[in-house]
Design a protein around this motif. Structure first.
Motif, mmCIF file in Angstrom:
data_model
loop_
_atom_site.group_PDB
_atom_site.id
_atom_site.type_symbol
_atom_site.label_atom_id
_atom_site.label_comp_id
_atom_site.label_asym_id
_atom_site.label_seq_id
_atom_site.Cartn_x
_atom_site.Cartn_y
_atom_site.Cartn_z
ATOM 1 N N LYS A 9 4.563 0.552 1.309
ATOM 2 C CA LYS A 9 4.799 -0.537 2.403
ATOM 3 C C LYS A 9 4.264 -1.828 1.972
ATOM 4 N N ARG A 23 -0.523 -12.318 14.615
ATOM 5 C CA ARG A 23 -0.744 -10.963 15.468
ATOM 6 C C ARG A 23 -1.551 -10.140 14.893
ATOM 7 N N ASN A 24 -2.180 -9.075 15.427
ATOM 8 C CA ASN A 24 -2.584 -8.004 14.942
ATOM 9 C C ASN A 24 -1.970 -7.365 13.916
ATOM 10 N N GLY A 25 -2.325 -6.870 12.769
ATOM 11 C CA GLY A 25 -1.432 -6.271 11.586
ATOM 12 C C GLY A 25 -0.542 -7.155 10.830
ATOM 13 N N SER A 26 -0.572 -8.490 11.284
ATOM 14 C CA SER A 26 0.327 -9.322 10.429
ATOM 15 C C SER A 26 -0.200 -9.710 8.972
ATOM 16 N N GLY A 27 -1.405 -9.138 8.750
ATOM 17 C CA GLY A 27 -1.750 -9.263 7.209
ATOM 18 C C GLY A 27 -2.924 -10.230 6.963
ATOM 19 N N LYS A 28 -3.818 -10.789 8.042
ATOM 20 C CA LYS A 28 -4.771 -11.791 7.931
ATOM 21 C C LYS A 28 -5.822 -10.950 6.934
ATOM 22 N N SER A 29 -6.458 -9.878 7.227
ATOM 23 C CA SER A 29 -7.602 -9.411 6.626
ATOM 24 C C SER A 29 -7.148 -8.942 5.075
ATOM 25 N N THR A 30 -6.001 -8.559 5.097
ATOM 26 C CA THR A 30 -5.490 -8.348 3.806
ATOM 27 C C THR A 30 -5.460 -9.354 2.804
ATOM 28 N N ILE A 65 2.540 -5.137 2.568
ATOM 29 C CA ILE A 65 1.819 -6.096 3.656
ATOM 30 C C ILE A 65 1.942 -7.364 3.416
ATOM 31 N N PHE A 77 0.926 -1.041 -0.010
ATOM 32 C CA PHE A 77 -0.168 0.018 -0.122
ATOM 33 C C PHE A 77 0.725 1.290 0.026
ATOM 34 N N GLN A 89 1.612 4.651 1.585
ATOM 35 C CA GLN A 89 1.701 5.307 2.789
ATOM 36 C C GLN A 89 2.012 6.793 2.836
#
Ligand SMILES: Nc1ncnc2c1ncn2[C@@H]1O[C@H](COP(=O)(O)OP(=O)(O)O)[C@@H](O)[C@H]1O
Ligand SMILES: [Mg+2]
Length: 242
Positions: A40, A61-68, A42, A16, A18
């Motif tokens: 950046k 972890r949070n922010g590790s890219g799961k939703s992406t 992702i 993405f 940034q």
């Protein structure tokens, strides 16, 4: 791609832009100032294969890219490099509240999403099905979703996803905020869908749930798959991170 594969993610890279330095103005453009944006990474060289009927857990972890990763599989995000092949239909991908229009009422969101995914045409009972599964009252469904609690949003999001009767069900942390009654109902529904041979992509921060529901899992760290395999083994590795 072999016939038993429903999803094949091959060497996918997603980045993405940034903006770290504030807004880039027309004046900056004319003065040929350097773009204050930087790319950046992702997701970095992600490869994942999912067999038809498999339930894949995605942990990290949070922010590790799961939703992406889920959004990339669902075609919402186009990777910079690599390929995603999907041989099946999706339920709308709704993380807690995300994907719902906050100013619209529950009913309006249901109608909008069912129309968007063509469900309303195929199943005239779809709105009733969503209302019944969500157990949200008529009054609640007539109110704008910005007034909903996170549990109510989760009920609405999950119930809309289910209404689609698609080949692949994507669940992104949606159950975490539901009350115990709703969680139990969701787990039962997920088992029913597994029995019907549906494929499930399941993101959750509860390793026990992932190990119970999924046969396979991947562990993401900083946008990379660091482990993949049997769900119990991967969930153990996830728990060991903390
Ligand atoms: N649209 C976006 N633009 C820029 N960065 C994003 C965007 N969406 C997610 N990110 C960043 O990507 C990283 C991974 O996010 P996400 O996939 O939501 O992680 P997870 O679901 O594992 O918590 C985070 O650092 C987040 O800030
Ligand atoms: Mg997420």
């Amino acid at each position: 791609m072999s016939n038993d594969l429903i999803i094949k993610v091959d060497n996918v890279h997603v980045s993405f832009w940034q903006n770290n330095l504030g807004i880039y103005t027309l004046k900056d453009l004319i003065a040929q100032r350097k773009l204050p944006f930087k790319s950046k990474t992702i997701l970095n060289n992600i490869s994942v294969e999912v067999k038809r009927g498999d339930s894949l857990g995605i942990v990290g972890r949070n922010g590790s890219g799961k939703s992406t990763l889920l959004r990339t599989i669902a075609g919402i995000i186009k990777p910079d490099r690599g390929t995603v092949i999907v041989n099946g239909t999706f339920a709308p991908i709704l993380a807690i509240g995300a994907g719902l229009e906050s100013e619209l009422t529950g009913y309006e969101n249901i109608k909008l999403l069912l129309a968007l995914y063509g469900t309303a045409r195929k199943n005239t009972n779809a709105i009733d099905n969503v209302r019944e599964f969500s157990e949200l009252s008529d009054d609640v469904l007539r109110s704008p979703v910005k007034q909903y609690s996170s549990g109510m949003l989760a009920r609405l999001a999950f119930s809309i996803s289910l209404a689609n009767d698609s080949d692949i069900l994507i669940i992104d942390e949606v159950m975490a905020v539901g009350d115990q009654g709703f969680q139990g109902k969701c787990v039962k529904k997920i088992y029913d869908m597994k029995e019907q041979g549906k494929t499930i992509l399941y993101v959750s921060h509860f390793p026990d749930d992932v190990a119970r529901i999924c046969n396979k899992a991947v562990l993401l760290e900083g946008g990379e798959v660091v482990h993949s395999g049997d769900s119990q083994e991967i969930c153990q590795k996830y728990s060991n991170l903390f």
